[in-house]
Enzyme design. Structure first.
Site, PDB file in Angstrom:
ATOM      1  N   LYS A   1      -0.595  14.526   7.682  1.00 40.12           N
ATOM      2  CA  LYS A   1      -1.077  13.309   8.331  1.00 40.12           C
ATOM      3  C   LYS A   1      -0.690  13.327   9.807  1.00 40.12           C
ATOM      4  O   LYS A   1       0.360  13.846  10.185  1.00 40.12           O
ATOM      5  CB  LYS A   1      -0.466  12.093   7.622  1.00 40.12           C
TER       6      LYS A   1
ATOM      7  N   SER B   1       0.112   3.166   1.422  1.00 38.29           N
ATOM      8  CA  SER B   1      -0.682   4.125   2.196  1.00 38.29           C
ATOM      9  C   SER B   1      -0.737   5.531   1.631  1.00 38.29           C
ATOM     10  O   SER B   1      -1.483   6.371   2.133  1.00 38.29           O
ATOM     11  CB  SER B   1      -0.188   4.169   3.646  1.00 38.29           C
TER      12      SER B   1
ATOM     13  N   SER C   1      -3.247   4.070   4.640  1.00 37.39           N
ATOM     14  CA  SER C   1      -3.669   4.653   5.906  1.00 37.39           C
ATOM     15  C   SER C   1      -3.734   6.184   5.880  1.00 37.39           C
ATOM     16  O   SER C   1      -4.218   6.800   6.826  1.00 37.39           O
ATOM     17  CB  SER C   1      -2.698   4.222   7.016  1.00 37.39           C
TER      18      SER C   1
END
Length: 497
Positions: free
Chosen positions: A89, A195, A171
């Site tokens: 990420k 997330s 996210s």
């Protein structure tokens, strides 16, 4: 792809290959890590145009893989991740030629001064960090109403099971969509509240949100001191466990990891038990807060999962959680974000001009046509705090969240009802576990009639990962419902530099 051998593997083998499959081919000499990286690079080029999940690739990936191939031939593999391509990420620091931006244009040229703990652990395990994935900007702590998976740097991530139709989840949206579409073996996401679990559910993946303290947070662009953690996202429980084992460990520079006295460096694969649900005592929270947002069809899927758990030998008990109807705010995050992000930004190289939350807000205002599609209300709210964490409102909110999520939340349900874990539909218990800092594992559990993925989540108390691994693996092995998405493949013929 010109190489006929690799073209065959790309089409017929790679799409659902597991880490064990990859290691078998590399050990036999049928495939090298360098060739595996090439396969994934081609897969990204052919597929990612439809979902926008990968922000950038590591320009050194092929060289790293080639070096690992030499090491394998001379000394053998380091472990299950040796030569395996992993995506990170975009809020996880890597000290290489890639950027770490949290999806923000304010940091699009920022290169971290050192590896995060996560990146360091991956390199130690022999993994190939293939690239960075798109994410909800600032881990969805920027604006009210920003769609999951949107960032000003990378645009909108789409769900491969229904691009533009199904929520991709956030996210860690890019990490979820990329692994669902098989653009790497596994990925690392981060979670403050949902997330990892939410995009894993939405993309029919296994997601592990570990206890805060199992994996060091050092080198991750922060939201919250008390809730942030990295965690694995994978297509199978076993692949996720390989990654979890590599990432866990104590770190003197992150004091919360020093609370982990039993699982540091643990090989979690020893808890993979296909009969792990036999005799398991599980609690099913029936509070409306965890069920009311489910559609009738998803409620039916959940009930089917509960029946499957019973058929596999689990003993289910309806439980109540006293804090389920409590008033929850996000004041803790509002106060902790400014302090944490200012500390992170202040340590970046001098070439990065954005040095504080104040600077980020000003940058966004100056470039508002590109950066403020959804505004920055959440950033502005955090900016109004002192950043000192001395406010009474913060301390009261922190005490409330931790007490209500543990002693009047998860721990209450486990102890009073005599169960070893809780079972939630999809990711609906994720916020409670996040505030407690407790672990959860979600596994694919079915699809709606129009093809939207549905997940089942197991949640436990602090450092109960061994229990959750056992439960999740047993459920996965007995059901095996996951199916890959169908995506348009772009032709690369005629496209030459």
């Amino acid at each position: 792809m010109e190489n006929p051998k690799l073209r065959s593997l790309l089409n017929d083998w790679l799409p659902e290959a597991t880490i064990d499959d990859m290691q078998e081919k590399m050990e036999s000499g049928e495939l090298s890590s360098k060739e595996l990286v090439l396969l994934y690079m081609n897969r990204i080029a052919e597929v990612d145009h439809a979902i926008h999940s990968v922000l950038e690739l590591n320009p050194d990936a092929l060289h790293i893989a080639a070096a690992l191939d030499v090491e394998r031939s001379e000394h053998g593999a380091r472990g299950p991740l040796h030569g395996i391509p992993v995506l990170l990420k975009d809020n996880i620091d890597t000290h290489d030629k890639m950027h770490t931006s949290a999806g923000s244009l304010a940091l699009e040229h920022s290169i971290a001064p050192e590896d995060s703990f996560v990146a360091s652990q991956l390199r130690k395990a022999g993994a190939v960090i293939l690239g960075k994935t798109n994410m909800t900007e600032w881990a969805n702590f920027m604006a009210i109403g920003m769609p999951s998976g949107y960032s000003s740097r990378g645009g909108q991530v789409l769900n491969p099971y229904g691009p533009g139709r199904f929520n991709v989840g956030g996210s860690s949206a890019g990490s979820g969509a990329a692994i669902a579409a098989n653009l790497a073996a596994v990925s690392v996401g981060t979670e403050t509240s949902g997330s990892i679990l939410n995009p894993s559910c939405q993309n029919s993946l296994v997601g592990i949100k570990p206890t805060v303290g199992l994996i060091s947070r050092r080198g991750i662009i922060p939201i919250s001191y008390t809730q942030d953690t990295a965690g694995p996202m994978a297509r199978t429980v076993k692949d996720a466990i390989y990654l979890l084992s590599a990432l866990s460990g104590t770190d003197a520079r992150d004091p919360v990891t020093l609370t982990n006295t039993s699982l540091s460096g643990e090989d979690f694969s020893r808890y993979l038990d296909p009969d792990g649900l036999q005799g398991a005592k599980l609690g099913v929270p029936r509070d409306p807060a965890y069920l009311e947002e489910l559609s009738d069809e998803k409620q039916e899927l959940f009930e089917q999962c509960l029946n499957q758990l019973k058929e596999l030998g689990a003993q289910l008990k309806d439980v109540g959680i006293p804090s389920a109807e409590a008033e929850w705010g996000y004041d803790v995050l509002t106060y902790e974000f400014k302090s944490g992000v200012n500390a992170y930004l202040s340590q970046l190289p001098s070439t990065v001009k954005v040095r504080s939350l104040t600077n980020v807000i000003a940058f966004n205002k100056h470039h508002m046509e590109r950066t403020l599609k959804y505004g920055q209300e959440v950033l502005l709210e955090s900016e109004e705090t002192s950043g000192s964490l001395k406010e009474k409102e913060y301390i009261s909110a922190l005490e409330h969240d931790q007490y209500m999520s543990t002693e009047k939340g998860i721990d209450f349900a486990l102890k009073v009802h005599g169960v070893e874990a809780l079972v939630f539909p999809h990711d609906h218990g994720s916020d409670l576990a996040a505030r407690a800092g407790y672990p959860s594992i979600t596994v694919p559990a079915g699809y709606t009639s129009d093809g939207e993925p549905f997940g089942l989540t197991f949640t436990g108390t602090v450092y109960s990962e061994p229990i959750l691994v056992r439960l999740a693996y047993a459920f996965e092995q007995a059901t095996k419902v996951r199916k890959p998405p169908v995506l348009e493949v772009a032709s690369m013929r005629g496209k030459r530099a």
